[in-house]
Write a protein that holds these residues in place. Structure first.
Motif, mmCIF file in Angstrom:
data_model
loop_
_atom_site.group_PDB
_atom_site.id
_atom_site.type_symbol
_atom_site.label_atom_id
_atom_site.label_comp_id
_atom_site.label_asym_id
_atom_site.label_seq_id
_atom_site.Cartn_x
_atom_site.Cartn_y
_atom_site.Cartn_z
ATOM 1 N N GLU A 71 -36.653 8.729 -3.162
ATOM 2 C CA GLU A 71 -36.610 7.953 -1.970
ATOM 3 C C GLU A 71 -37.584 8.028 -1.009
ATOM 4 O OE1 GLU A 71 -32.803 8.115 -0.223
ATOM 5 O OE2 GLU A 71 -31.630 7.675 -2.107
ATOM 6 N N THR A 75 -40.016 5.243 0.419
ATOM 7 C CA THR A 75 -40.062 5.029 1.622
ATOM 8 C C THR A 75 -41.725 5.109 2.151
ATOM 9 O OG1 THR A 75 -38.130 6.181 2.066
ATOM 10 C CG2 THR A 75 -39.290 5.915 4.314
ATOM 11 N N ASN A 135 -25.546 -0.319 8.218
ATOM 12 C CA ASN A 135 -26.618 0.487 7.686
ATOM 13 C C ASN A 135 -27.169 -0.139 6.611
ATOM 14 O OD1 ASN A 135 -26.401 2.515 9.470
ATOM 15 N ND2 ASN A 135 -25.690 4.103 7.927
ATOM 16 N N THR A 160 -29.851 -0.976 3.572
ATOM 17 C CA THR A 160 -30.832 -0.324 2.650
ATOM 18 C C THR A 160 -31.370 -1.158 1.554
ATOM 19 O OG1 THR A 160 -29.620 1.877 2.737
ATOM 20 C CG2 THR A 160 -31.438 1.505 0.905
ATOM 21 N N SER A 194 -34.068 -1.537 -1.562
ATOM 22 C CA SER A 194 -34.677 -1.127 -2.474
ATOM 23 C C SER A 194 -35.192 -1.862 -3.370
ATOM 24 C CB SER A 194 -33.755 0.055 -3.399
ATOM 25 O OG SER A 194 -34.178 0.775 -4.301
ATOM 26 N N LYS A 254 -34.937 1.310 5.276
ATOM 27 C CA LYS A 254 -33.622 1.644 5.733
ATOM 28 C C LYS A 254 -33.460 1.383 7.180
ATOM 29 C CE LYS A 254 -32.271 5.178 2.594
ATOM 30 N NZ LYS A 254 -31.863 6.678 2.419
#
Length: 148
Positions: free
Chosen positions: A52, A56, A128, A130, A132, A143
């Motif tokens: 991750e 990022t 939230n 996310t 990916s 995120k």
């Protein structure tokens, strides 16, 4: 029976222990104080955390990262314009901290440079998000916390 300071201390200790036990039993059996972990498989996800971090970093290195727009139809997730939309694969995960029954995941399958999350899926409140995704075998991760 004569009430002296020893009896008072003993009664105070018994009263305090009873008070603490009442709260321990109440907190462990009452459903209103039930709090779930963020994820059920916490330790397995912790092992994948370096991936991750790398994803990022890849996303932050882009000239233009993902942008989010709120439109009347819902939430619009706009991918970088220099990418070919058909080659973007991945998933969008929306997590509701206050209620895990509202969490959902959508696969990314687009022909335009954006993905639309329908408004009927998003209740007002904090989410939230996310995102990916992979593009040409390079992983990216975005995120953000948002209020809808």
């Amino acid at each position: 029976m004569k009430f002296n300071w020893g009896t008072g201390i003993a009664l105070a200790i018994v009263g305090f222990i009873s008070f603490i036990m009442y709260f321990v039993i109440t907190m462990s059996t009452d459903n209103t104080y039930s709090h779930d972990l963020v994820t059920d498989k916490y330790y397995q996800q912790e092992l994948k955390y370096q991936n991750e971090i790398d994803a990022t970093k890849n996303a932050k290195a882009l000239k233009k990262n993902i942008t989010l727009n709120r439109i009347p139809e819902g939430l619009q997730i706009i991918f970088p314009p220099n990418f070919i939309p058909e080659k973007i694969k991945g998933k969008v995960f929306l997590y509701r901290p206050s209620n895990k029954q509202l969490d959902f995941e959508m696969p990314i399958s687009i022909t335009n440079t954006y993905l639309l999350v329908p408004e009927k899926r998003l209740l007002d409140g904090r989410w939230n998000i996310t995102v990916s995704w992979n593009y040409k075998n390079t992983p990216y991760l975005f995120k953000k916390e948002l209020n809808f």
